[in-house]
Scaffold this motif. Structure first.
Motif, PDB file in Angstrom:
ATOM      1  N   UNK A 202       0.362   3.527 -17.876  1.00  0.00           N
ATOM      2  CA  UNK A 202       0.553   2.135 -17.464  1.00  0.00           C
ATOM      3  C   UNK A 202       1.141   2.067 -16.054  1.00  0.00           C
ATOM      4  N   UNK A 203       2.108   2.921 -15.764  1.00  0.00           N
ATOM      5  CA  UNK A 203       2.693   2.953 -14.420  1.00  0.00           C
ATOM      6  C   UNK A 203       1.660   3.383 -13.381  1.00  0.00           C
ATOM      7  N   UNK A 204       0.850   4.370 -13.718  1.00  0.00           N
ATOM      8  CA  UNK A 204      -0.191   4.839 -12.799  1.00  0.00           C
ATOM      9  C   UNK A 204      -1.232   3.742 -12.571  1.00  0.00           C
ATOM     10  N   UNK A 205      -1.613   3.055 -13.624  1.00  0.00           N
ATOM     11  CA  UNK A 205      -2.588   1.965 -13.516  1.00  0.00           C
ATOM     12  C   UNK A 205      -2.033   0.834 -12.660  1.00  0.00           C
ATOM     13  N   UNK A 206      -0.784   0.489 -12.879  1.00  0.00           N
ATOM     14  CA  UNK A 206      -0.141  -0.561 -12.088  1.00  0.00           C
ATOM     15  C   UNK A 206      -0.111  -0.190 -10.601  1.00  0.00           C
ATOM     16  N   UNK A 207       0.201   1.048 -10.314  1.00  0.00           N
ATOM     17  CA  UNK A 207       0.234   1.507  -8.928  1.00  0.00           C
ATOM     18  C   UNK A 207      -1.154   1.498  -8.302  1.00  0.00           C
ATOM     19  N   UNK A 208      -2.145   1.930  -9.056  1.00  0.00           N
ATOM     20  CA  UNK A 208      -3.518   1.924  -8.548  1.00  0.00           C
ATOM     21  C   UNK A 208      -3.990   0.498  -8.287  1.00  0.00           C
ATOM     22  N   UNK A 209      -3.659  -0.424  -9.178  1.00  0.00           N
ATOM     23  CA  UNK A 209      -4.024  -1.822  -8.978  1.00  0.00           C
ATOM     24  C   UNK A 209      -3.352  -2.393  -7.730  1.00  0.00           C
ATOM     25  N   UNK A 210      -2.083  -2.066  -7.522  1.00  0.00           N
ATOM     26  CA  UNK A 210      -1.368  -2.529  -6.337  1.00  0.00           C
ATOM     27  C   UNK A 210      -2.034  -1.981  -5.073  1.00  0.00           C
ATOM     28  N   UNK A 211      -2.436  -0.720  -5.110  1.00  0.00           N
ATOM     29  CA  UNK A 211      -3.116  -0.093  -3.970  1.00  0.00           C
ATOM     30  C   UNK A 211      -4.441  -0.792  -3.681  1.00  0.00           C
ATOM     31  N   UNK A 212      -5.230  -1.021  -4.716  1.00  0.00           N
ATOM     32  CA  UNK A 212      -6.537  -1.668  -4.534  1.00  0.00           C
ATOM     33  C   UNK A 212      -6.374  -3.095  -4.010  1.00  0.00           C
TER      34      UNK A 212
ATOM     35  N   UNK B 250       0.835  -1.202   0.000  1.00  0.00           N
ATOM     36  CA  UNK B 250       0.000   0.000   0.000  1.00  0.00           C
ATOM     37  C   UNK B 250       0.875   1.259   0.000  1.00  0.00           C
ATOM     38  N   UNK B 251       1.881   1.279   0.854  1.00  0.00           N
ATOM     39  CA  UNK B 251       2.787   2.430   0.911  1.00  0.00           C
ATOM     40  C   UNK B 251       3.566   2.597  -0.394  1.00  0.00           C
ATOM     41  N   UNK B 252       3.998   1.490  -0.972  1.00  0.00           N
ATOM     42  CA  UNK B 252       4.723   1.534  -2.243  1.00  0.00           C
ATOM     43  C   UNK B 252       3.838   2.138  -3.338  1.00  0.00           C
ATOM     44  N   UNK B 253       2.588   1.711  -3.384  1.00  0.00           N
ATOM     45  CA  UNK B 253       1.658   2.223  -4.391  1.00  0.00           C
ATOM     46  C   UNK B 253       1.377   3.707  -4.181  1.00  0.00           C
ATOM     47  N   UNK B 254       1.151   4.110  -2.934  1.00  0.00           N
ATOM     48  CA  UNK B 254       0.895   5.525  -2.649  1.00  0.00           C
ATOM     49  C   UNK B 254       2.104   6.391  -3.000  1.00  0.00           C
ATOM     50  N   UNK B 255       3.292   5.882  -2.710  1.00  0.00           N
ATOM     51  CA  UNK B 255       4.507   6.615  -3.051  1.00  0.00           C
ATOM     52  C   UNK B 255       4.629   6.781  -4.568  1.00  0.00           C
ATOM     53  N   UNK B 256       4.400   5.700  -5.297  1.00  0.00           N
ATOM     54  CA  UNK B 256       4.510   5.753  -6.752  1.00  0.00           C
ATOM     55  C   UNK B 256       3.488   6.717  -7.343  1.00  0.00           C
ATOM     56  N   UNK B 257       2.260   6.660  -6.860  1.00  0.00           N
ATOM     57  CA  UNK B 257       1.227   7.574  -7.366  1.00  0.00           C
ATOM     58  C   UNK B 257       1.558   9.021  -7.038  1.00  0.00           C
TER      59      UNK B 257
ATOM     60  N   UNK C  94       4.287  10.066  -9.468  1.00  0.00           N
ATOM     61  CA  UNK C  94       3.727  10.262 -10.805  1.00  0.00           C
ATOM     62  C   UNK C  94       2.905  11.539 -10.882  1.00  0.00           C
ATOM     63  N   UNK C  95       2.217  11.855  -9.781  1.00  0.00           N
ATOM     64  CA  UNK C  95       1.340  13.022  -9.771  1.00  0.00           C
ATOM     65  C   UNK C  95       2.099  14.330  -9.554  1.00  0.00           C
ATOM     66  N   UNK C  96       3.095  14.309  -8.690  1.00  0.00           N
ATOM     67  CA  UNK C  96       3.721  15.573  -8.305  1.00  0.00           C
ATOM     68  C   UNK C  96       5.139  15.773  -8.822  1.00  0.00           C
ATOM     69  N   UNK C  97       5.808  14.693  -9.201  1.00  0.00           N
ATOM     70  CA  UNK C  97       7.196  14.806  -9.636  1.00  0.00           C
ATOM     71  C   UNK C  97       7.412  14.120 -10.981  1.00  0.00           C
ATOM     72  N   UNK C  98       6.420  14.163 -11.818  1.00  0.00           N
ATOM     73  CA  UNK C  98       6.477  13.456 -13.106  1.00  0.00           C
ATOM     74  C   UNK C  98       7.639  13.925 -13.971  1.00  0.00           C
ATOM     75  N   UNK C  99       8.055  15.161 -13.815  1.00  0.00           N
ATOM     76  CA  UNK C  99       9.152  15.681 -14.624  1.00  0.00           C
ATOM     77  C   UNK C  99      10.458  14.940 -14.324  1.00  0.00           C
ATOM     78  N   UNK C 100      10.574  14.388 -13.116  1.00  0.00           N
ATOM     79  CA  UNK C 100      11.777  13.665 -12.737  1.00  0.00           C
ATOM     80  C   UNK C 100      11.819  12.235 -13.234  1.00  0.00           C
TER      81      UNK C 100
END
Length: 74
Positions: free
Chosen positions: A45-55, A18-25, A28-34
């Motif tokens: 695809x990365x966002x979807x994968x993270x959301x699936x992991x969270x769910x 859950x923490x890994x997914x929240x961190x990734x999201x 992706x949301x706030x530091x996408x430029x990096x």
């Protein structure tokens, strides 16, 4: 009642996912430029994968709470 080591390990694993997914999201949301060299499809695809992991982690935590947590009746 003594807590099962197996259930405890499963819960900790779900919490870590859950923490890994929240961190990734968050990244992706706030530091996408990096992230660099991501196409829109890679990004989504990365966002979807993270959301699936969270769910999935939330589902596992719910199942552990429902089936393996005893509640005292007063």
């Amino acid at each position: 009642m003594k807590k099962s080591k197996v259930i405890s390990a499963l819960k900790l694993q779900a919490l870590a996912d859950k923490e890994k997914a929240l961190m990734a999201l968050d990244l992706l949301e706030t530091k996408a430029v990096g992230i660099g060299d991501h196409t829109a499809n890679d990004f989504l695809a990365d966002a979807t994968e993270s959301l699936n992991l969270l769910a999935e982690a939330d589902d596992r935590l719910y199942a552990i709470e429902k089936y393996f947590t005893t509640k005292e009746i007063i």
